[in-house]
Design a protein around this motif. Structure first.
Motif, PDB file in Angstrom:
ATOM      1  N   VAL A  40       0.825  -1.205   0.000  1.00  0.00           N
ATOM      2  CA  VAL A  40       0.000   0.000   0.000  1.00  0.00           C
ATOM      3  C   VAL A  40       0.864   1.263   0.000  1.00  0.00           C
ATOM      4  O   VAL A  40       0.413   2.313  -0.451  1.00  0.00           O
ATOM      5  CB  VAL A  40      -1.000   0.029   1.170  1.00  0.00           C
ATOM      6  CG1 VAL A  40      -2.009  -1.085   1.046  1.00  0.00           C
ATOM      7  CG2 VAL A  40      -0.296  -0.015   2.513  1.00  0.00           C
ATOM      8  N   ALA A  41       2.104   1.166   0.496  1.00  0.00           N
ATOM      9  CA  ALA A  41       3.014   2.315   0.407  1.00  0.00           C
ATOM     10  C   ALA A  41       3.324   2.626  -1.059  1.00  0.00           C
ATOM     11  O   ALA A  41       3.404   3.796  -1.462  1.00  0.00           O
ATOM     12  CB  ALA A  41       4.301   2.028   1.174  1.00  0.00           C
ATOM     13  N   VAL A  42       3.493   1.577  -1.860  1.00  0.00           N
ATOM     14  CA  VAL A  42       3.703   1.773  -3.300  1.00  0.00           C
ATOM     15  C   VAL A  42       2.477   2.427  -3.923  1.00  0.00           C
ATOM     16  O   VAL A  42       2.586   3.374  -4.718  1.00  0.00           O
ATOM     17  CB  VAL A  42       4.006   0.417  -3.979  1.00  0.00           C
ATOM     18  CG1 VAL A  42       4.047   0.581  -5.502  1.00  0.00           C
ATOM     19  CG2 VAL A  42       5.316  -0.147  -3.465  1.00  0.00           C
ATOM     20  N   TYR A  43       1.300   1.942  -3.564  1.00  0.00           N
ATOM     21  CA  TYR A  43       0.056   2.523  -4.089  1.00  0.00           C
ATOM     22  C   TYR A  43      -0.102   3.972  -3.642  1.00  0.00           C
ATOM     23  O   TYR A  43      -0.547   4.828  -4.417  1.00  0.00           O
ATOM     24  CB  TYR A  43      -1.122   1.677  -3.619  1.00  0.00           C
ATOM     25  CG  TYR A  43      -2.473   2.201  -4.044  1.00  0.00           C
ATOM     26  CD1 TYR A  43      -2.758   2.444  -5.383  1.00  0.00           C
ATOM     27  CD2 TYR A  43      -3.473   2.427  -3.099  1.00  0.00           C
ATOM     28  CE1 TYR A  43      -4.003   2.921  -5.764  1.00  0.00           C
ATOM     29  CE2 TYR A  43      -4.713   2.903  -3.480  1.00  0.00           C
ATOM     30  CZ  TYR A  43      -4.974   3.150  -4.811  1.00  0.00           C
ATOM     31  OH  TYR A  43      -6.206   3.635  -5.194  1.00  0.00           O
ATOM     32  N   PHE A  44       0.271   4.275  -2.423  1.00  0.00           N
ATOM     33  CA  PHE A  44       0.223   5.628  -1.876  1.00  0.00           C
ATOM     34  C   PHE A  44       1.039   6.590  -2.747  1.00  0.00           C
ATOM     35  O   PHE A  44       0.566   7.671  -3.120  1.00  0.00           O
ATOM     36  CB  PHE A  44       0.770   5.587  -0.446  1.00  0.00           C
ATOM     37  CG  PHE A  44       0.965   6.918   0.206  1.00  0.00           C
ATOM     38  CD1 PHE A  44      -0.112   7.640   0.699  1.00  0.00           C
ATOM     39  CD2 PHE A  44       2.240   7.451   0.359  1.00  0.00           C
ATOM     40  CE1 PHE A  44       0.071   8.865   1.323  1.00  0.00           C
ATOM     41  CE2 PHE A  44       2.440   8.673   0.988  1.00  0.00           C
ATOM     42  CZ  PHE A  44       1.348   9.380   1.464  1.00  0.00           C
ATOM     43  N   ALA A 160      -9.803  -3.999   1.461  1.00  0.00           N
ATOM     44  CA  ALA A 160      -9.942  -3.251   0.208  1.00  0.00           C
ATOM     45  C   ALA A 160     -10.243  -1.784   0.487  1.00  0.00           C
ATOM     46  O   ALA A 160      -9.681  -0.886  -0.152  1.00  0.00           O
ATOM     47  CB  ALA A 160     -11.045  -3.870  -0.651  1.00  0.00           C
ATOM     48  N   GLN A 161     -11.130  -1.522   1.453  1.00  0.00           N
ATOM     49  CA  GLN A 161     -11.448  -0.136   1.797  1.00  0.00           C
ATOM     50  C   GLN A 161     -10.240   0.565   2.403  1.00  0.00           C
ATOM     51  O   GLN A 161      -9.996   1.754   2.143  1.00  0.00           O
ATOM     52  CB  GLN A 161     -12.631  -0.082   2.767  1.00  0.00           C
ATOM     53  CG  GLN A 161     -13.965  -0.482   2.165  1.00  0.00           C
ATOM     54  CD  GLN A 161     -14.516   0.563   1.209  1.00  0.00           C
ATOM     55  OE1 GLN A 161     -13.980   1.650   1.062  1.00  0.00           O
ATOM     56  NE2 GLN A 161     -15.601   0.222   0.531  1.00  0.00           N
ATOM     57  N   LEU A 162      -9.455  -0.140   3.209  1.00  0.00           N
ATOM     58  CA  LEU A 162      -8.256   0.459   3.793  1.00  0.00           C
ATOM     59  C   LEU A 162      -7.235   0.803   2.718  1.00  0.00           C
ATOM     60  O   LEU A 162      -6.563   1.832   2.791  1.00  0.00           O
ATOM     61  CB  LEU A 162      -7.636  -0.491   4.820  1.00  0.00           C
ATOM     62  CG  LEU A 162      -8.390  -0.628   6.149  1.00  0.00           C
ATOM     63  CD1 LEU A 162      -7.729  -1.693   7.022  1.00  0.00           C
ATOM     64  CD2 LEU A 162      -8.430   0.702   6.881  1.00  0.00           C
ATOM     65  N   ALA A 163      -7.129  -0.058   1.698  1.00  0.00           N
ATOM     66  CA  ALA A 163      -6.229   0.251   0.594  1.00  0.00           C
ATOM     67  C   ALA A 163      -6.682   1.514  -0.122  1.00  0.00           C
ATOM     68  O   ALA A 163      -5.864   2.389  -0.464  1.00  0.00           O
ATOM     69  CB  ALA A 163      -6.165  -0.930  -0.384  1.00  0.00           C
ATOM     70  N   GLY A 164      -7.992   1.623  -0.361  1.00  0.00           N
ATOM     71  CA  GLY A 164      -8.514   2.840  -0.970  1.00  0.00           C
ATOM     72  C   GLY A 164      -8.283   4.057  -0.100  1.00  0.00           C
ATOM     73  O   GLY A 164      -7.990   5.153  -0.599  1.00  0.00           O
ATOM     74  N   LEU A 165      -8.382   3.885   1.220  1.00  0.00           N
ATOM     75  CA  LEU A 165      -8.150   4.987   2.147  1.00  0.00           C
ATOM     76  C   LEU A 165      -6.708   5.476   2.055  1.00  0.00           C
ATOM     77  O   LEU A 165      -6.447   6.685   2.053  1.00  0.00           O
ATOM     78  CB  LEU A 165      -8.481   4.523   3.566  1.00  0.00           C
ATOM     79  CG  LEU A 165      -8.429   5.552   4.694  1.00  0.00           C
ATOM     80  CD1 LEU A 165      -9.417   5.153   5.787  1.00  0.00           C
ATOM     81  CD2 LEU A 165      -7.043   5.654   5.307  1.00  0.00           C
ATOM     82  N   VAL A 166      -5.764   4.542   1.982  1.00  0.00           N
ATOM     83  CA  VAL A 166      -4.363   4.930   1.851  1.00  0.00           C
ATOM     84  C   VAL A 166      -4.138   5.682   0.542  1.00  0.00           C
ATOM     85  O   VAL A 166      -3.382   6.661   0.482  1.00  0.00           O
ATOM     86  CB  VAL A 166      -3.453   3.690   1.922  1.00  0.00           C
ATOM     87  CG1 VAL A 166      -2.011   4.045   1.589  1.00  0.00           C
ATOM     88  CG2 VAL A 166      -3.518   3.072   3.315  1.00  0.00           C
ATOM     89  N   GLY A 167      -4.823   5.232  -0.517  1.00  0.00           N
ATOM     90  CA  GLY A 167      -4.715   5.951  -1.783  1.00  0.00           C
ATOM     91  C   GLY A 167      -5.209   7.378  -1.666  1.00  0.00           C
ATOM     92  O   GLY A 167      -4.601   8.320  -2.189  1.00  0.00           O
ATOM     93  N   MET A 168      -6.308   7.572  -0.947  1.00  0.00           N
ATOM     94  CA  MET A 168      -6.822   8.924  -0.758  1.00  0.00           C
ATOM     95  C   MET A 168      -5.884   9.759   0.091  1.00  0.00           C
ATOM     96  O   MET A 168      -5.800  10.975  -0.062  1.00  0.00           O
ATOM     97  CB  MET A 168      -8.208   8.883  -0.125  1.00  0.00           C
ATOM     98  CG  MET A 168      -9.277   8.329  -1.037  1.00  0.00           C
ATOM     99  SD  MET A 168      -9.327   9.104  -2.679  1.00  0.00           S
ATOM    100  CE  MET A 168      -9.750  10.794  -2.254  1.00  0.00           C
ATOM    101  N   ALA A 169      -5.146   9.128   0.990  1.00  0.00           N
ATOM    102  CA  ALA A 169      -4.128   9.859   1.742  1.00  0.00           C
ATOM    103  C   ALA A 169      -3.058  10.390   0.799  1.00  0.00           C
ATOM    104  O   ALA A 169      -2.517  11.492   1.001  1.00  0.00           O
ATOM    105  CB  ALA A 169      -3.506   8.948   2.800  1.00  0.00           C
ATOM    106  N   GLY A 170      -2.748   9.630  -0.260  1.00  0.00           N
ATOM    107  CA  GLY A 170      -1.828  10.131  -1.275  1.00  0.00           C
ATOM    108  C   GLY A 170      -2.379  11.349  -1.977  1.00  0.00           C
ATOM    109  O   GLY A 170      -1.648  12.299  -2.294  1.00  0.00           O
TER     110      GLY A 170
END
Length: 453
Positions: A40-44, A160-170
């Motif tokens: 998820v850091a990569v996705y961020f 899945a929602q947490l992954a999306g949340l990390v993306g929104m943090a980006g």
């Protein structure tokens, strides 16, 4: 292409059930969290690079001396590449594994960000954004696969929602950090400096990430070459849950994506008369709302699978209502309370789009998760791409009439809702035939639902 509305026969059910039963449910735990965090850091970082143009749209127009349509082409090309790569990336993830695909993705999106920083012309900048989109396309599906391979199935919706949340943090970093840096130090230092983040996440990815925990390996798919490609795509597409996932993602994601990726800042500054600082605050509000609703949606769906369709359709209805109120408000500008309400509701679009994966995931065995996720993820980006281009063209044709341009949102929402309503019955009945399927709101057998797409 058509699919029967009722449950599949025993022969059709055997392959998914067998494949699903071949792998024991992963245990989760600290090691799972550590490995998933690398992904998820990569996705961020990928989302930071993806959304960096959203806070620099007006600067890009000045730097490259382009109009609204040409400016939209930046994001359009990036999303075109992203959407076009979803099925190939899904196949790559199923065939090569998460680590190899993520590593390639980091290299590509970092090179794209550096290229965008140094591009002296509009054409070279377009090529750089295309390269960035290609690398970005490899991240989210890989992260979803990490979630399914490292955590128990019951935790799937929340992860899945947490992954999306990390993306929104980006996205939040783009708004709060990159925007002021851009205006403080200039174009090249801001974009080239941000590219260092790609190198930072590459190191732990190469050294520590593993595709799955020991003892939970998935048997490789027997097919090779074009036979593998055809089999994976056809088998995933035959599942009504995969197609329903695509249309849920299509219908829910794009209003917020278009707003954050490119047209939100110009709309708020040029049409609503806000300062860039105030507009940036509203963009931040969208991101913050997304993060809050992401946690909420994940908890609700994890506890009650029957809430998936109501949440998705409710999000679409609320988004249409607030956009309609904003665009139809008497006078030239909407009041701040209405703009704030719009941005809060736009924050629900990302979490709602993740519901699409909650239909595709149980419909497919582990060996097809990447392909099914790729098909689903393609939906929202196709809708975003269409809307980005339509808004840009309509702004040029109408002399920057944002009311007409943003009316495109309603057309795509109507299309998507019609597809969701036609597919939901077949998808839910098919899902109910799976061994160990969670309780869901399944339409009665007497209800005739055609699943045509």
């Amino acid at each position: 292409m058509t699919a029967p509305a009722g449950p599949a026969g025993p022969a059709d059910q055997a392959e998914p059930a067998a494949a699903a039963g071949a792998v024991q449910d992963p245990p989760g735990g600290r090691q799972a969290v550590a490995v998933w965090s690398i992904g998820v850091a990569v996705y961020f970082v990928a989302v930071i690079f993806r959304t960096s143009l959203g806070v620099a749209g007006l600067d890009a127009a000045d730097r490259f001396q382009v109009n609204s349509s040409a400016l939209a082409t930046f994001s359009l090309l990036q999303l075109l590449v992203y959407a076009g790569m979803q099925i190939p990336v899904g196949l790559m993830v199923d065939r090569l594994g998460t680590k190899k695909v993520l590593t390639l993705g980091v290299v590509l999106f970092t090179a794209g960000q550096v290229g965008f920083a140094l591009s002296p012309s509009y054409g070279m900048a377009l090529a750089a954004r295309a390269l960035l989109g290609c690398g970005d396309a490899m991240t989210f599906i890989s992260v979803l696969r990490l979630g399914t391979r490292w955590f128990p199935a019951r935790q799937g919706p929340l992860m899945a929602q947490l992954a999306g949340l990390v993306g929104m943090a980006g996205n939040l970093v783009s708004t709060l950090v990159l925007a002021p840096v851009l205006h403080g130090v200039g174009w090249v230092p801001a974009f080239a400096g941000s590219a260092v983040a790609g190198l930072v996440v590459l190191v732990p990815l190469v050294l520590f990430l593993r595709d799955q925990p020991a003892g939970h390996e998935v048997e490789p798919v027997a097919h090779g070459g074009r036979g593998f490609v055809r089999t994976q795509i056809a088998a995933s597409w035959r599942e009504p849950g995969t197609r329903l996932g695509l249309w849920v993602h299509f219908t829910t994601q794009f209003p917020a994506m278009v707003f954050l990726l490119l047209w939100g800042m110009p709309f708020l500054v040029e049409a609503q008369g806000l300062t860039r600082s105030a507009a940036g605050g509203l963009l931040t509000l969208v991101v913050a709302s997304n993060m809050v609703f992401g946690l909420l949606y994940g908890q609700i769906i994890g506890r009650r699978q029957s809430s998936r369709i109501p949440l998705a359709l409710g999000t679409v209805g609320a988004t249409a209502l607030l956009w309609g109120a904003t665009l139809g408000y008497p006078g030239d500008r909407a009041p701040m309370w209405l703009l704030v309400s719009l941005c809060v509701v736009l924050g629900t679009c990302g979490p709602a789009s993740m519901i699409g994966f909650d239909f595709a995931r149980p419909a497919n065995p582990p060996a097809r998760q990447g392909t099914a996720s790729g098909i689903t993820n393609m939906g929202g980006f196709l809708a975003s791409m269409t809307t980005l281009l339509a808004v840009g063209i309509l702004l040029d044709v109408t002399g920057d009439d944002y009311r007409i341009a943003f009316s495109t949102v309603f057309v795509l929402q109507l299309l998507g809702v019609s597809r969701i309503l036609r597919l939901r019955g077949a998808a839910l009945r098919r899902e109910a035939t799976r061994p160990g399927a969670p309780a869901a709101a399944v339409p009665p057998q007497g209800t005739r639902t055609r699943a045509i797409t």
